[in-house]
Write a protein that holds these residues in place. Structure first.
Motif, PDB file in Angstrom:
ATOM      1  N   MET A 109      -5.305  -4.270  45.966  1.00 58.25           N
ATOM      2  CA  MET A 109      -3.640  -4.661  45.446  1.00 58.25           C
ATOM      3  C   MET A 109      -3.508  -5.858  46.276  1.00 58.25           C
ATOM      4  O   MET A 109      -2.620  -5.819  47.416  1.00 58.25           O
ATOM      5  CB  MET A 109      -2.747  -3.671  46.158  1.00 58.25           C
ATOM      6  CG  MET A 109      -3.189  -2.125  45.455  1.00 58.25           C
ATOM      7  SD  MET A 109      -1.448  -1.323  45.281  1.00 58.25           S
ATOM      8  CE  MET A 109      -0.510  -1.102  46.727  1.00 58.25           C
ATOM      9  N   HIS A 113       9.593  -0.306  44.457  1.00 52.13           N
ATOM     10  CA  HIS A 113       8.409   0.438  44.284  1.00 52.13           C
ATOM     11  C   HIS A 113       8.623   1.216  43.004  1.00 52.13           C
ATOM     12  O   HIS A 113       9.462   2.017  42.731  1.00 52.13           O
ATOM     13  CB  HIS A 113       8.244   1.404  45.614  1.00 52.13           C
ATOM     14  CG  HIS A 113       7.736   0.776  46.755  1.00 52.13           C
ATOM     15  ND1 HIS A 113       6.560   1.004  47.467  1.00 52.13           N
ATOM     16  CD2 HIS A 113       8.423  -0.548  47.543  1.00 52.13           C
ATOM     17  CE1 HIS A 113       6.503   0.311  48.557  1.00 52.13           C
ATOM     18  NE2 HIS A 113       7.434  -0.616  48.347  1.00 52.13           N
ATOM     19  N   THR A 171      -2.016  -0.794  38.987  1.00 45.50           N
ATOM     20  CA  THR A 171      -1.121  -1.089  40.156  1.00 45.50           C
ATOM     21  C   THR A 171      -1.321  -2.405  40.670  1.00 45.50           C
ATOM     22  O   THR A 171      -2.229  -3.258  40.183  1.00 45.50           O
ATOM     23  CB  THR A 171      -1.738  -0.143  41.346  1.00 45.50           C
ATOM     24  OG1 THR A 171      -3.187  -0.421  41.359  1.00 45.50           O
ATOM     25  CG2 THR A 171      -1.530   1.407  40.764  1.00 45.50           C
ATOM     26  N   LYS A 225       0.629  -5.623  43.635  1.00 44.55           N
ATOM     27  CA  LYS A 225       1.928  -6.212  44.293  1.00 44.55           C
ATOM     28  C   LYS A 225       2.266  -7.317  43.568  1.00 44.55           C
ATOM     29  O   LYS A 225       1.525  -8.542  43.306  1.00 44.55           O
ATOM     30  CB  LYS A 225       1.424  -6.383  45.795  1.00 44.55           C
ATOM     31  CG  LYS A 225       1.526  -5.139  46.693  1.00 44.55           C
ATOM     32  CD  LYS A 225       1.250  -5.361  48.041  1.00 44.55           C
ATOM     33  CE  LYS A 225       1.392  -3.983  48.876  1.00 44.55           C
ATOM     34  NZ  LYS A 225       1.204  -3.946  49.983  1.00 44.55           N
ATOM     35  N   THR A 280       6.245  -3.387  43.811  1.00 39.71           N
ATOM     36  CA  THR A 280       5.050  -2.929  44.180  1.00 39.71           C
ATOM     37  C   THR A 280       4.697  -1.753  43.263  1.00 39.71           C
ATOM     38  O   THR A 280       5.632  -0.800  43.141  1.00 39.71           O
ATOM     39  CB  THR A 280       4.913  -2.313  45.451  1.00 39.71           C
ATOM     40  OG1 THR A 280       5.224  -3.223  46.507  1.00 39.71           O
ATOM     41  CG2 THR A 280       3.762  -1.603  46.238  1.00 39.71           C
ATOM     42  N   GLU A 312       2.395   1.482  42.527  1.00 39.31           N
ATOM     43  CA  GLU A 312       1.389   2.174  43.199  1.00 39.31           C
ATOM     44  C   GLU A 312       1.095   3.560  42.270  1.00 39.31           C
ATOM     45  O   GLU A 312       1.735   3.960  41.520  1.00 39.31           O
ATOM     46  CB  GLU A 312       1.874   2.455  44.506  1.00 39.31           C
ATOM     47  CG  GLU A 312       3.274   3.057  44.605  1.00 39.31           C
ATOM     48  CD  GLU A 312       3.905   2.524  46.031  1.00 39.31           C
ATOM     49  OE1 GLU A 312       3.312   2.204  46.969  1.00 39.31           O
ATOM     50  OE2 GLU A 312       5.201   3.102  46.179  1.00 39.31           O
ATOM     51  N   SER A 313      -0.239   4.086  42.977  1.00 42.83           N
ATOM     52  CA  SER A 313      -0.404   5.413  42.418  1.00 42.83           C
ATOM     53  C   SER A 313       0.805   6.522  42.393  1.00 42.83           C
ATOM     54  O   SER A 313       1.679   6.079  43.284  1.00 42.83           O
ATOM     55  CB  SER A 313      -1.583   6.023  42.898  1.00 42.83           C
ATOM     56  OG  SER A 313      -1.387   6.295  44.372  1.00 42.83           O
ATOM     57  N   ASP A 372       0.790   7.415  46.074  1.00 37.40           N
ATOM     58  CA  ASP A 372       1.350   6.671  47.047  1.00 37.40           C
ATOM     59  C   ASP A 372       2.741   6.197  46.821  1.00 37.40           C
ATOM     60  O   ASP A 372       3.579   5.980  47.965  1.00 37.40           O
ATOM     61  CB  ASP A 372       0.464   5.210  46.794  1.00 37.40           C
ATOM     62  CG  ASP A 372      -0.734   5.161  47.350  1.00 37.40           C
ATOM     63  OD1 ASP A 372      -1.278   6.083  48.106  1.00 37.40           O
ATOM     64  OD2 ASP A 372      -1.403   4.351  47.111  1.00 37.40           O
ATOM     65  N   TRP A 405       5.579   6.898  49.873  1.00 34.72           N
ATOM     66  CA  TRP A 405       6.554   6.015  50.170  1.00 34.72           C
ATOM     67  C   TRP A 405       7.948   6.539  50.122  1.00 34.72           C
ATOM     68  O   TRP A 405       8.815   6.430  51.131  1.00 34.72           O
ATOM     69  CB  TRP A 405       6.632   4.600  49.124  1.00 34.72           C
ATOM     70  CG  TRP A 405       7.557   3.643  49.411  1.00 34.72           C
ATOM     71  CD1 TRP A 405       7.461   2.829  50.439  1.00 34.72           C
ATOM     72  CD2 TRP A 405       8.632   3.679  48.593  1.00 34.72           C
ATOM     73  NE1 TRP A 405       8.728   2.109  50.304  1.00 34.72           N
ATOM     74  CE2 TRP A 405       9.500   2.626  49.252  1.00 34.72           C
ATOM     75  CE3 TRP A 405       9.361   4.344  47.399  1.00 34.72           C
ATOM     76  CZ2 TRP A 405      10.677   2.065  48.488  1.00 34.72           C
ATOM     77  CZ3 TRP A 405      10.519   3.847  47.026  1.00 34.72           C
ATOM     78  CH2 TRP A 405      11.317   2.868  47.471  1.00 34.72           C
TER      79      TRP A 405
END
Ligand SMILES: [Cu+2]
Length: 251
Positions: free
Chosen positions: A1, A161, A207, A209, A230, A232-233, A236, A240
């Motif tokens: 990432m 996110h 995924t 940033k 962000t 993400e999976s 994740d 978060w």
């Protein structure tokens, strides 16, 4: 990432609908290049062919050639085809086919102001607290009604996110002037208008940033109106969310 490398060409493309947008951008640019070269050559030809020289005077005759008429019709037909065959279907998909019946869809409220973005998640109960312009304050940037229990677990953060492979609906509002919510890697740009809540949806396929920007000149600090984005999976993202929830001290 790692942060992506932004080069001379288009930024990385990770949006589910992005290939359609990129295809359209590429077709339009190559088409405009062809028109630009064609017109440029024609202008140079005219400058040389019809330059002022002894023994030549202008004659004002109407054009009789058929070729240029068909060329102009051809350009108009190509432009109509780009609009009808490419632009309208993509626009219809982005603006009307909202994934509201998909139970995986995540809804985020996005609050724009000079010169920052705020991202408002509904928290563990899945319900947004009541909001309104009358509640905006320095310690309440999301404009939450603190008397509404649905809002107690709401999460407000300065960076967005989202989980990968999940439809996202962003509900866009602004506190002050017109801004424009732009995520280049998602091929999303939507004006945010005072007094309105405008939804936009997208889905990320990988995924990383990235960056969110403001695409509407909104004041002196417009250049610094950025936020981190962000993708993400799903695990994740859940982690978060749990961390943000713990930070509220409700556990
Ligand atoms: Cu702005």
């Amino acid at each position: 990432m790692n942060d992506p490398q932004y080069g001379w060409w288009l930024p990385p493309q990770i949006s589910a609908h992005g290939d359609d947008i990129d295809l359209m951008i590429n077709i339009i640019h190559w088409f405009m290049l062809a028109l630009f070269v064609g017109w440029s050559l024609f202008i140079v030809f005219c400058l040389v062919r019809f330059r002022e020289r002894p023994g030549h005077v202008a004659v004002y005759q109407p054009i009789e050639a058929r070729f240029n008429r068909w060329l102009e019709v051809g350009v108009a037909v190509a432009e109509a085809a780009i609009l009808i065959a490419f632009a309208m279907p993509v626009w219809a998909k982005v603006k009307t086919l909202f994934p509201i019946n998909d139970t995986n869809t995540i809804i985020v409220r996005v609050v724009a102001e000079q010169f920052k973005w705020l991202f408002h998640y509904p928290g563990k109960d899945g319900k947004f607290g009541r909001t309104g312009p009358e509640y905006y304050a320095d310690d309440n940037p999301a404009g939450l009604d603190f008397d509404d229990d649905d809002g107690i677990d709401d999460i407000t953060v300065r960076g967005m996110h989202i989980p990968v492979d999940t439809p996202i609906i962003a509900r866009l509002v602004t506190k002050d002037v017109i801004h424009s919510f732009k995520i280049p890697v998602m091929r999303i740009t939507q004006d945010v208008i005072p007094g309105m809540e405008i939804p936009i949806w997208f889905e990320a396929r990988s995924t990383g940033k990235f960056q969110i920007g403001c695409a509407q000149l909104c004041g002196l600090g417009h250049y610094e109106m950025k936020a981190k984005f962000t993708v993400e999976s799903k695990q994740d993202f859940q982690r978060w969310l749990d961390e943000e929830h713990s930070a509220l001290g409700l556990d």
